[in-house]
Design a protein around this motif. Sequence first.
Motif, PDB file in Angstrom:
ATOM      1  N   ILE A 117      57.376   4.488   2.116  1.00  0.00           N
ATOM      2  CA  ILE A 117      56.779   4.705   3.438  1.00  0.00           C
ATOM      3  C   ILE A 117      57.871   4.768   4.510  1.00  0.00           C
ATOM      4  CG2 ILE A 117      55.252   3.712   5.187  1.00  0.00           C
ATOM      5  CD1 ILE A 117      53.737   2.376   2.737  1.00  0.00           C
ATOM      6  N   VAL A 118      58.799   3.807   4.451  1.00  0.00           N
ATOM      7  CA  VAL A 118      59.896   3.769   5.422  1.00  0.00           C
ATOM      8  C   VAL A 118      60.749   5.032   5.341  1.00  0.00           C
ATOM      9  CG1 VAL A 118      62.094   2.623   5.938  1.00  0.00           C
ATOM     10  CG2 VAL A 118      60.008   1.262   5.659  1.00  0.00           C
ATOM     11  N   ALA A 119      61.053   5.483   4.120  1.00  0.00           N
ATOM     12  CA  ALA A 119      61.862   6.699   3.948  1.00  0.00           C
ATOM     13  C   ALA A 119      61.161   7.907   4.574  1.00  0.00           C
ATOM     14  CB  ALA A 119      62.115   6.946   2.467  1.00  0.00           C
ATOM     15  N   ALA A 120      59.844   7.992   4.383  1.00  0.00           N
ATOM     16  CA  ALA A 120      59.089   9.107   4.958  1.00  0.00           C
ATOM     17  C   ALA A 120      59.095   9.044   6.482  1.00  0.00           C
ATOM     18  CB  ALA A 120      57.654   9.090   4.428  1.00  0.00           C
ATOM     19  N   PHE A 121      58.867   7.854   7.040  1.00  0.00           N
ATOM     20  CA  PHE A 121      58.888   7.692   8.494  1.00  0.00           C
ATOM     21  C   PHE A 121      60.242   8.143   9.063  1.00  0.00           C
ATOM     22  CE2 PHE A 121      55.583   3.977   8.907  1.00  0.00           C
ATOM     23  CZ  PHE A 121      54.574   4.866   8.582  1.00  0.00           C
ATOM     24  N   LYS A 122      61.325   7.681   8.452  1.00  0.00           N
ATOM     25  CA  LYS A 122      62.663   8.008   8.950  1.00  0.00           C
ATOM     26  C   LYS A 122      62.963   9.498   8.826  1.00  0.00           C
ATOM     27  CE  LYS A 122      64.885   3.501   8.225  1.00  0.00           C
ATOM     28  NZ  LYS A 122      65.904   2.756   7.444  1.00  0.00           N
ATOM     29  N   ALA A 161      55.992   0.520  10.214  1.00  0.00           N
ATOM     30  CA  ALA A 161      56.094   1.154  11.535  1.00  0.00           C
ATOM     31  C   ALA A 161      56.896   0.287  12.495  1.00  0.00           C
ATOM     32  CB  ALA A 161      54.702   1.414  12.093  1.00  0.00           C
ATOM     33  N   ARG A 162      56.660  -1.030  12.444  1.00  0.00           N
ATOM     34  CA  ARG A 162      57.385  -1.952  13.317  1.00  0.00           C
ATOM     35  C   ARG A 162      58.877  -1.942  12.988  1.00  0.00           C
ATOM     36  NH1 ARG A 162      55.917  -7.445  11.550  1.00  0.00           N
ATOM     37  NH2 ARG A 162      57.562  -6.945  10.048  1.00  0.00           N
ATOM     38  N   ASP A 163      59.205  -1.979  11.693  1.00  0.00           N
ATOM     39  CA  ASP A 163      60.608  -2.072  11.287  1.00  0.00           C
ATOM     40  C   ASP A 163      61.386  -0.790  11.589  1.00  0.00           C
ATOM     41  OD1 ASP A 163      59.941  -4.562  10.429  1.00  0.00           O
ATOM     42  OD2 ASP A 163      60.031  -4.113   8.273  1.00  0.00           O
ATOM     43  N   VAL A 164      60.701   0.365  11.560  1.00  0.00           N
ATOM     44  CA  VAL A 164      61.388   1.633  11.824  1.00  0.00           C
ATOM     45  C   VAL A 164      61.383   1.983  13.309  1.00  0.00           C
ATOM     46  CG1 VAL A 164      61.429   4.125  11.354  1.00  0.00           C
ATOM     47  CG2 VAL A 164      60.879   2.517   9.507  1.00  0.00           C
ATOM     48  N   PHE A 165      60.245   1.773  13.984  1.00  0.00           N
ATOM     49  CA  PHE A 165      60.081   2.263  15.352  1.00  0.00           C
ATOM     50  C   PHE A 165      59.968   1.164  16.405  1.00  0.00           C
ATOM     51  CE2 PHE A 165      57.864   5.342  12.493  1.00  0.00           C
ATOM     52  CZ  PHE A 165      58.830   6.340  12.562  1.00  0.00           C
ATOM     53  N   GLY A 166      59.901  -0.089  15.980  1.00  0.00           N
ATOM     54  CA  GLY A 166      59.724  -1.178  16.929  1.00  0.00           C
ATOM     55  C   GLY A 166      58.255  -1.519  17.110  1.00  0.00           C
ATOM     56  N   PRO A 167      57.972  -2.628  17.809  1.00  0.00           N
ATOM     57  CA  PRO A 167      56.591  -3.138  17.880  1.00  0.00           C
ATOM     58  C   PRO A 167      55.686  -2.403  18.862  1.00  0.00           C
ATOM     59  CG  PRO A 167      58.064  -4.552  19.118  1.00  0.00           C
ATOM     60  CD  PRO A 167      58.935  -3.521  18.459  1.00  0.00           C
ATOM     61  N   ASP A 168      56.236  -1.531  19.701  1.00  0.00           N
ATOM     62  CA  ASP A 168      55.438  -0.955  20.794  1.00  0.00           C
ATOM     63  C   ASP A 168      54.937   0.461  20.531  1.00  0.00           C
ATOM     64  OD1 ASP A 168      55.814  -3.292  22.294  1.00  0.00           O
ATOM     65  OD2 ASP A 168      57.760  -2.565  23.016  1.00  0.00           O
ATOM     66  N   VAL A 169      55.329   1.075  19.431  1.00  0.00           N
ATOM     67  CA  VAL A 169      54.868   2.446  19.136  1.00  0.00           C
ATOM     68  C   VAL A 169      53.460   2.379  18.546  1.00  0.00           C
ATOM     69  CG1 VAL A 169      55.238   4.487  17.683  1.00  0.00           C
ATOM     70  CG2 VAL A 169      57.173   3.393  18.810  1.00  0.00           C
TER      71      VAL A 169
END
Length: 459
Positions: A192-197, A248-256
């Motif tokens: 999931i993280v790889a796809a987000f990035k 989502a939090r780890d890749v983009f932060g808590p506010d996205v």
Amino acid sequence: MNRYGIDFDVKNIPDLDPAFMPILKFNRAFLKTAKKPVAFAVERSGGQVAVCRTFLQGTPEGREADRYYADRLVKSMLWLQGGFKIYVSGDEDVYEFLKETYAPTGKRAFDADFMAGVYEHPFEVVYCDQVPEEKGASQAIGRHLGGCRVGFDAGGSDRKVSAVIDGKSVYSEEVVWFPKTNADPDYHYDGIVAAFKSAAAHMPRVDAVGVSSAGIYIDNRTMVASLFLKVSKADFDAKVKDIYIRAARDVFGPDVPLVVCNDGDVSALAGAMGLGENSVLGIAMGTSEAVGYVDEHGNITGWLNELAFMPVDVNPEAMEDEWSGDIGCGVKYFSQDGVIKLAPRAGIALAETLSPAEKLKVVQKAMEEGSEAAARVYRSIGVYLGHALAYYYDLYHCKHVLLLGRVMSGKGGDIILEEAKRVLADEYPECTGKLFPALPDEQTRRVGQSAAAASLPEV
């Protein structure tokens, strides 16, 4: 035809399943002589309640028919709308029967345990003078096109991700993965993280993240999902329930902003966006029967829409679903299981060594080669579907039905659609000019699941 003394006629019977008894025909015949008022309600998260006010025979000789009707009706409400608490008003015998049926040792113990897990609440059956009032919580989803968005679609054999800027996909990729056979939740998280990035790398920023994923999701949390089939319960609770929130939090932060939706609802949304209309029921016939619904206002309803486990056939000899232990449920009619069930009856040999997907391919290949035996399989599924679509119309009052998935591909899908339309026209005139089943057109296909997912969050 007769079940518990209820007579009803069916003009269109599947060639390869002559004992098929469509549930809508049974229900309508039952209600012709039912005079005793009764009400059922199911409560789900957030105080939402679904209510059905109906009738029973209410006579000693109609007792077994009443119990059977109540069993099928309440089961359908649970898998259609979801719930952890059943309310019964108007008949104490049926209440006692349902309480025993949904007890830990009862026939519907699987259903009770499943719903308790989904809603994280003990399952109950209660009697009351009056059931609670109907209360829904439909919500608008998707169609938010502004900004830079990531759309992720988690499939059972591949994962897709799109980078979308102001409604236009600027990048997309499809990666093969094996979530259903992997017991390590970090495998899923890393994918999931790889796809987000990957998607984020093609945009100047990320304003929102939308996820389409098989399973049941409440407040972006994973409650039940076949993608994590091999993950232990301990690991599921610790690492899977909040897997998309963490990623989502780890890749983009808590506010996205993040929105996670069942893939069936996102399929219906993609269809609605492609058609430019609302009131769309999406049915994907593949490994199972996956369903989503966008109502007349373009909203999702908060219902489960797990029609794979909702009864469509009241034949007492119908095939059992191995997972739930119940018979006559949609998964054995509107998935690759339905094709596999009927193929031997048409004289098509399927080697036991083949996987279900490979067995489906054998029948599809035969269909492409013009096999009449394969055509009989697809015609029978089309008859099933015609009866079921009338039932679904009765429940959803939908206008459009989009038929998706591997079973609907190729010549076989065309036959299924043609037969379903014929049965609807012949037996259910109330659907004429009001219900429009179709295969997705090119515009709908172009919207794409991951691109539709990107439109889920409002910024």
